[in-house]
Write an enzyme that holds these catalytic residues in place. Structure first.
Site, PDB file in Angstrom:
ATOM      1  N   PHE A  45      -9.725  -5.094  11.307  1.00  0.00           N
ATOM      2  CA  PHE A  45     -10.883  -4.826  10.438  1.00  0.00           C
ATOM      3  C   PHE A  45     -10.519  -5.090   8.993  1.00  0.00           C
ATOM      4  O   PHE A  45      -9.356  -5.297   8.679  1.00  0.00           O
ATOM      5  CB  PHE A  45     -11.407  -3.391  10.613  1.00  0.00           C
ATOM      6  CG  PHE A  45     -10.476  -2.299  10.139  1.00  0.00           C
ATOM      7  CD1 PHE A  45     -10.541  -1.795   8.843  1.00  0.00           C
ATOM      8  CD2 PHE A  45      -9.512  -1.756  10.992  1.00  0.00           C
ATOM      9  CE1 PHE A  45      -9.678  -0.774   8.408  1.00  0.00           C
ATOM     10  CE2 PHE A  45      -8.653  -0.741  10.566  1.00  0.00           C
ATOM     11  CZ  PHE A  45      -8.736  -0.252   9.282  1.00  0.00           C
ATOM     12  N   TYR A  82       0.768  -1.249   0.000  1.00  0.00           N
ATOM     13  CA  TYR A  82       0.000   0.000   0.000  1.00  0.00           C
ATOM     14  C   TYR A  82       0.799   1.300   0.000  1.00  0.00           C
ATOM     15  O   TYR A  82       0.228   2.367  -0.244  1.00  0.00           O
ATOM     16  CB  TYR A  82      -1.009  -0.015   1.160  1.00  0.00           C
ATOM     17  CG  TYR A  82      -2.079  -1.052   0.928  1.00  0.00           C
ATOM     18  CD1 TYR A  82      -3.118  -0.821   0.041  1.00  0.00           C
ATOM     19  CD2 TYR A  82      -2.013  -2.300   1.540  1.00  0.00           C
ATOM     20  CE1 TYR A  82      -4.079  -1.778  -0.210  1.00  0.00           C
ATOM     21  CE2 TYR A  82      -2.970  -3.270   1.295  1.00  0.00           C
ATOM     22  CZ  TYR A  82      -4.005  -3.008   0.414  1.00  0.00           C
ATOM     23  OH  TYR A  82      -4.953  -3.962   0.159  1.00  0.00           O
TER      24      TYR A  82
END
Ligand SMILES: CC(=O)SCCNC(=O)CCNC(=O)[C@H](O)C(C)(C)COP(=O)(O)OP(=O)(O)OC[C@H]1O[C@@H](n2cnc3c(N)ncnc32)[C@H](O)[C@@H]1OP(=O)(O)O
Length: 438
Positions: A438, A142
Site C-alpha cells: 500500500f 523512517y
C-alpha cells in the site's frame, strides 16, 4: 517543532496537481502502479500538500494553471491484526501512510520531516487510530520518525512441480479442498476476494486489511495494463471446503518460452487461508500451473509453512525484506489495545523517548494480568526499561523481540531482567505475516 513548511488539505480541484507531482517523483508508471487510476485511489480525507512558495517557476505550468505542489502525502484507513489476550488475535485500526512524495527541487531541506510531523500530529488529533504504519521505499528513512520495522517478508521462488511435503493427515485434508480460478475483473470476484481477505486477516497475525471503500478498486490502480507489461491480468485462485471459501491467492502468469520449451513465470502477490489445509492446497496448485517453470511467492512470513514444506527456507530460495513499519502514535492506547503472553502477571515501568510525538514521552506503568490483558497509566515511578518509541513499534506485533532491540535501537534496562520479561510478554506465538502492498 516550528517549521517553514505548511501543509494544507487537498480537494478534488487538486487532483491534477497531485498527478503531476506523483509523476515527477515516481517517474510516471512505477512498478505495479499506474497514474490513470490515481484519482480514485487518493483518500482526500487524509491527503495533504505543500504548494511551491513564491508561485510557479518559468516553464512549469500553462497560463492560468495552479502553482505546483512541492510535496504530497495521503493515507488509508486500514486494520492491523495484533496479538490479543489469552493467545487470541484482534484487529485494530491503523493509519496507513502512502504516496510520500517530495519534488526533486525541494529534497533534503526538511520537507519530509515537516510532513511526518503534520501527519502524526493529525493522526493523534483525530484519535481514530493509536497506530500508524507504512512500507518504506528505502530502509533508512523512517526510524528517525519513531517507526520500527515490525514484520519481515520472505520472497520464495519454487521451481515447477516442487514437492510440498506436509504431514500425512494435513495432506489428506488438503486433498479434500477444491480450488478454482477466476479473473479478477468483476464485482463478484472482487467481493469474494475482499470477504476472503477479511476472513484470513482474522486468523493471521500482522495482516493489514484494505479499506472497505477501496475493496472494488484496489487492483485497478495496481494492475493497470501499462504497468503489468507482458504479464496477464491478475487472477484469483480460491480454495473451498464444504462449499465455503477458506483461502485465496492473487496471482498472474507471464508467458515465456526457452528454446521451444514453456518457461512461464507465476507471481503470487497475496496468499492466505483460514486453515493449513487450504494453504497447502493453494500452494500445490500454484507450483504446478501448465506452461510455467517457476512460481514466486511474494510477502510470505518468515515461518511460512510453504517454505518449510519444501524442506527449509533454502529449498524455497528465501530472500528477506523489511515489511510493515509500525509507529505508536498513542502509546498508552496502543499498548493496552494489544494483548500479551499468558503466564505470571507483569508490572513494569517504561520510560519512552519520543521527539516527534512529545505526548508519548515519559513514564508509563504497564500492568499485565495473567491472561495477558494490559492497563497503562502515567506514573512518576522510576523506570525499569528505557526505550525509544521506535523499539515499541518494532516489537508491537510480537515478531521482532524487544530484547533484540537492545543492540539495534538502544533499549536499556534499569532493573535487571526487565527487558527480557517485557520482551517475553510481547512475543507472539507465530511470526507476523507481511502487510499487503500500500
Ligand atoms: C510511506 C511511503 O510513501 S514511502 C515513499 C517515500 N518516497 C519516496 O521514496 C519518493 C522519492 N523520494 C522523496 O520524495 C524524498 O526524497 C523523500 C520523501 C524520501 C525525502 O524527503 P526530503 O524532504 O528530502 O527529506 P528531509 O529533508 O525532510 O529529510 C529528513 C531526514 O531524512 C533523511 N532522509 C531523507 N531521505 C532519505 C533516504 N532516502 N534515505 C535515508 N535518509 C533519508 C535526511 O537525511 C534527513 O535526515 P536528518 O533527520 O538526519 O536531518
Amino acid at each position: 517543532m516550528p517549521t517553514e513548511f505548511t501543509f494544507t488539505d487537498l480537494t478534488t480541484d487538486d487532483l491534477a496537481r497531485i498527478r503531476d507531482l506523483t509523476e515527477t517523483v515516481w517517474f510516471s508508471v512505477t512498478p505495479g502502479k499506474s497514474l490513470e487510476e490515481l484519482d480514485d485511489e487518493v483518500d482526500l480525507r487524509h491527503a495533504r500538500g505543500l504548494v511551491r512558495a513564491g508561485g510557479a517557476l518559468p516553464g512549469e505550468v500553462e497560463e492560468g494553471e495552479a502553482t505546483p505542489l512541492m510535496a504530497f502525502y495521503s493515507a488509508f484507513d486500514m486494520g492491523l491484526t495484533v496479538p490479543a489476550a489469552a493467545g487470541a488475535l484482534t484487529r485494530v485500526p491503523m493509519d496507513g501512510l502512502t504516496f510520500v512524495s517530495v519534488h526533486p527541487d525541494a529534497r533534503r531541506r526538511g520537507v519530509l520531516r515537516a510532513m511526518m510531523t503534520d501527519h502524526l500530529h493529525r493522526v493523534h488529533d483525530r484519535g481514530e487510530s493509536a497506530l500508524a504504519g507504512l512500507h518504506a521505499s528505502e530502509t533508512g528513512i523512517y526510524g528517525r520518525f519513531g517507526y520500527g520495522c515490525a514484520s519481515v517478508e520472505a520472497k520464495l521462488t519454487l521451481g515447477r512441480g516442487t514437492e510440498l511435503r506436509a504431514p500425512a493427515a494435513l495432506a489428506a485434508q488438503a486433498d479434500e479442498v477444491a480450488t478454482h480460478v477466476v479473473t479478477l475483473d468483476s464485482e463478484a470476484a472482487l467481493a469474494v476476494l475482499h470477504e476472503a481477505h477479511l476472513a484470513c486477516a482474522a486468523t493471521a497475525l500482522g495482516t493489514v486489511t484494505r479499506p472497505e471503500a477501496l475493496a472494488q478498486r484496489w487492483f485497478a490502480f495496481r494492475d493497470h495494463p501499462k504497468a503489468r507489461g507482458s504479464a496477464e491480468p491478475r487472477r484469483l485462485l480460491l480454495a473451498r471446503r464444504d462449499g465455503q471459501v477458506t483461502g485465496y491467492a492473487v496471482f498472474r502468469r507471464e508467458s515465456k518460452w526457452d528454446d521451444g520449451s514453456p518457461a512461464g513465470e507465476v507471481g503470487v502477490a497475496e496468499l492466505g487461508a483460514t486453515d493449513d489445509a487450504g494453504l497447502l492446497a493453494l500452494a500445490r496448485r500454484l507450483v504446478d500451473l501448465d506452461l510455467t517453470a517457476k512460481t514466486t511467492f511474494w510477502s510470505r512470513p518468515v515461518d511460512d509453512p510453504v517454505a518449510w514444506w519444501t524442506g527449509s527456507p533454502r529449498g524455497a530460495g528465501a530472500q528477506l525484506y523489511d515489511a510493515l513499519w509500525v509507529r505508536l502514535v498513542d502509546v498508552p492506547r496502543a499498548l493496552s489495545e494489544r494483548g500479551y503472553a499468558e503466564g505470571a502477571p507483569l508490572e513494569t515501568v517504561l520510560e519512552v523517548t519520543d521527539e516527534v510525538c512529545p505526548w508519548n514521552a515519559g513514564r508509563w506503568r504497564l500492568q499485565i494480568d495473567a491472561e495477558g490483558r494490559a492497563e497503562v497509566a502515567r506514573t512518576d515511578a522510576e523506570p525499569d526499561v528505557v526505550t525509544p518509541v521506535g523499539a515499541m513499534g518494532a516489537a508491537y506485533l510480537g515478531g521482532r523481540t524487544l530484547l533484540a532491540q537492545v543492540p539495534t535501537l538502544g533499549v536499556t534496562e534499569r532493573t535487571p531482567g526487565a527487558v527480557r520479561a517485557l520482551s517475553r510478554a510481547m512475543r507472539a506465538d507465530r511470526e507476523p505475516v507481511p502487510a499487503i502492498g500500500f
